[in-house]
Write a protein that holds these residues in place. Structure first.
Motif, mmCIF file in Angstrom:
data_model
loop_
_atom_site.group_PDB
_atom_site.id
_atom_site.type_symbol
_atom_site.label_atom_id
_atom_site.label_comp_id
_atom_site.label_asym_id
_atom_site.label_seq_id
_atom_site.Cartn_x
_atom_site.Cartn_y
_atom_site.Cartn_z
ATOM 1 N N ALA A 1 2.120 4.718 1.415
ATOM 2 C CA ALA A 1 1.457 5.861 0.778
ATOM 3 C C ALA A 1 1.463 7.114 1.646
ATOM 4 O O ALA A 1 1.555 8.239 1.135
ATOM 5 N N ARG A 2 1.358 6.961 2.944
ATOM 6 C CA ARG A 2 1.138 8.106 3.832
ATOM 7 C C ARG A 2 2.199 9.207 3.738
ATOM 8 O O ARG A 2 1.859 10.390 3.812
ATOM 9 N N PRO A 3 3.489 8.879 3.574
ATOM 10 C CA PRO A 3 4.474 9.960 3.461
ATOM 11 C C PRO A 3 4.259 10.868 2.245
ATOM 12 O O PRO A 3 4.817 11.973 2.200
ATOM 13 N N PHE A 4 3.453 10.434 1.299
ATOM 14 C CA PHE A 4 3.197 11.227 0.100
ATOM 15 C C PHE A 4 1.852 11.954 0.170
ATOM 16 O O PHE A 4 1.370 12.474 -0.832
ATOM 17 N N GLU A 5 1.273 12.001 1.369
ATOM 18 C CA GLU A 5 -0.008 12.678 1.577
ATOM 19 C C GLU A 5 0.175 13.835 2.547
ATOM 20 O O GLU A 5 0.682 13.642 3.658
ATOM 21 N N SER A 6 -0.230 15.018 2.140
ATOM 22 C CA SER A 6 -0.122 16.183 3.023
ATOM 23 C C SER A 6 -1.090 16.071 4.193
ATOM 24 O O SER A 6 -0.869 16.645 5.262
ATOM 25 N N GLU A 7 -2.170 15.327 3.993
ATOM 26 C CA GLU A 7 -3.118 14.988 5.048
ATOM 27 C C GLU A 7 -3.652 13.597 4.741
ATOM 28 O O GLU A 7 -3.573 13.140 3.595
ATOM 29 N N ALA B 1 -10.339 6.581 -1.800
ATOM 30 C CA ALA B 1 -9.447 5.565 -2.364
ATOM 31 C C ALA B 1 -8.654 6.129 -3.534
ATOM 32 O O ALA B 1 -7.505 5.734 -3.765
ATOM 33 N N GLU B 2 -9.261 7.062 -4.269
ATOM 34 C CA GLU B 2 -8.558 7.662 -5.409
ATOM 35 C C GLU B 2 -7.352 8.472 -4.934
ATOM 36 O O GLU B 2 -6.273 8.417 -5.538
ATOM 37 N N ASP B 3 -7.528 9.224 -3.849
ATOM 38 C CA ASP B 3 -6.386 9.949 -3.285
ATOM 39 C C ASP B 3 -5.305 8.973 -2.822
ATOM 40 O O ASP B 3 -4.113 9.205 -3.018
ATOM 41 N N ARG B 4 -5.745 7.867 -2.229
ATOM 42 C CA ARG B 4 -4.787 6.906 -1.694
ATOM 43 C C ARG B 4 -3.975 6.241 -2.807
ATOM 44 O O ARG B 4 -2.757 6.090 -2.690
ATOM 45 N N VAL B 5 -4.623 5.827 -3.898
ATOM 46 C CA VAL B 5 -3.863 5.136 -4.947
ATOM 47 C C VAL B 5 -2.928 6.095 -5.680
ATOM 48 O O VAL B 5 -1.886 5.676 -6.195
ATOM 49 N N LYS B 6 -3.274 7.375 -5.702
ATOM 50 C CA LYS B 6 -2.358 8.349 -6.301
ATOM 51 C C LYS B 6 -1.090 8.472 -5.462
ATOM 52 O O LYS B 6 0.030 8.468 -5.994
ATOM 53 N N SER B 7 -1.245 8.593 -4.152
ATOM 54 C CA SER B 7 -0.060 8.685 -3.293
ATOM 55 C C SER B 7 0.704 7.367 -3.277
ATOM 56 O O SER B 7 1.939 7.349 -3.217
#
Length: 335
Positions: A274-280, A285-291
């Motif tokens: 997931a991390r490569p799809f997060e700008s930060e 958890a909602e941000d994490r499952v989206k990425s």
């Protein structure tokens, strides 16, 4: 099709809220989950298994077996099998592991699958309940074995068997193992489903592991001539303002605190994907499952059988949707 799915999920949620039993289950689900069974279903029949045994919200945690293939060992199937089984280990009221097989699957596949279950350390001591199923007729019969059974649970499950709704073989849903979320019903019926922690699907490796089985499934299912086929990646969480988040998504925010080695290795894999799809770094958890959903879509395209047909498919061939954990209402994203 997507708008129709969203509309159907909304209507189904409203109908469920008027059902006193289901309303009570929603209240319980808001406090957490405590499923009694781990169910390992073939991809093709995962949604139908829930109806077959009249399983409601919170009843079963789900793992996945590739249709017409044996369940692989925990080391060969960390995402489809080992991770969900280890997560299930933490629930307090476990009554057993349910394995389902279509009535014409060879006995060898069943025996190999049973052997794989015995190899998972977090399933030791749990009864294993095995069914051969005629889904068209809505009939199930016990497959006898000597690896630990619970006759009371077997009879209870048999008493609940009913004919499931029609199968939608044009739709594949990737969704979490969480007992509170069910694959969304489509206009054609019950979709096929891959249920894993966070709905995660790993990259194709080319080795003799779960990804090779998955590619075989995709090769047998996908067709350049069928423009009705869809793959839906469904991320779940608190998307209506006051419900629980995805447990796997939450765990991935603090993966170093997970004591179970098998579970930690799977959650770390989700986090790293997931991390490569997060700008930060994700804060919720909602941000994490989206990425993570974006990572899953990218991983899908590493499978040779998917790559071979993707250019011939409609733009929404692979689509990401959000599902609220409690209401199971769907919403679209800007992907």
């Amino acid at each position: 099709m997507i708008n129709k799915l969203v509309e159907m999920a909304e209507k189904l949620s409203e109908a469920r809220k008027k059902d006193p039993e289901f309303s009570s289950r929603m209240d319980e689900a808001a406090q957490g989950q405590a499923p009694r069974f781990l169910m390992i279903s073939p991809i093709k029949r995962s949604s139908q298994d829930l109806q077959l045994f009249n399983m409601k919200m919170g009843d079963v945690f789900h793992g996945t077996r590739v249709s017409n293939e044996p369940l692989l060992s925990p080391s060969q199937a960390p995402i489809l099998f080992a991770g969900p089984a280890s997560y299930n280990h933490e629930f307090p009221e476990k009554r057993g592991v349910i394995l389902t097989f279509e009535q014409d699957e060879p006995e060898g596949i069943i025996k190999e699958s049973l052997e794989s279950v015995t190899l998972h350390p977090d399933l030791h001591g749990l009864p294993v309940i095995v069914f051969r199923v005629d889904y068209e007729q809505g009939r199930a019969r016990i497959f006898a074995h000597g690896m630990g059974r619970n006759y009371e649970s077997e009879n209870w499950l048999l008493s609940r068997v009913q004919r499931p709704d029609e199968l939608d073989t044009d739709t594949l849903v990737l969704i979490c193992s969480d007992s509170r979320v069910h694959p969304p019903i489509t206009p054609k019926g019950l979709p096929m489903a891959i249920q894993t922690l966070g709905g995660y699907l790993p990259k194709y490796t080319g080795f003799d592991d779960e990804t090779l089985q998955l590619d075989n499934f995709f090769e047998n299912w996908l067709s350049k001539e069928n423009d009705s086929q869809h793959i839906l990646i469904v991320a779940h969480g608190n998307f209506e303002g006051e419900g629980p988040s995805c447990g796997a998504g939450t765990a991935s925010l603090n993966s170093d605190t997970i004591p179970n080695e098998i579970l930690r290795s799977v959650i770390v894999q989700l986090e790293n994907a997931a991390r490569p799809f997060e700008s930060e770094p994700a804060r919720t958890a909602e941000d994490r499952v989206k990425s993570l959903s974006s990572a899953i879509r990218k991983n899908l395209l590493t499978y040779p059988a998917v790559k071979a047909v993707v250019d011939s498919k409609i733009p929404d061939f692979i689509k990401i949707l959000l599902m609220d954990t409690i209401s199971n209402v769907l919403s679209t994203t800007d992907d």
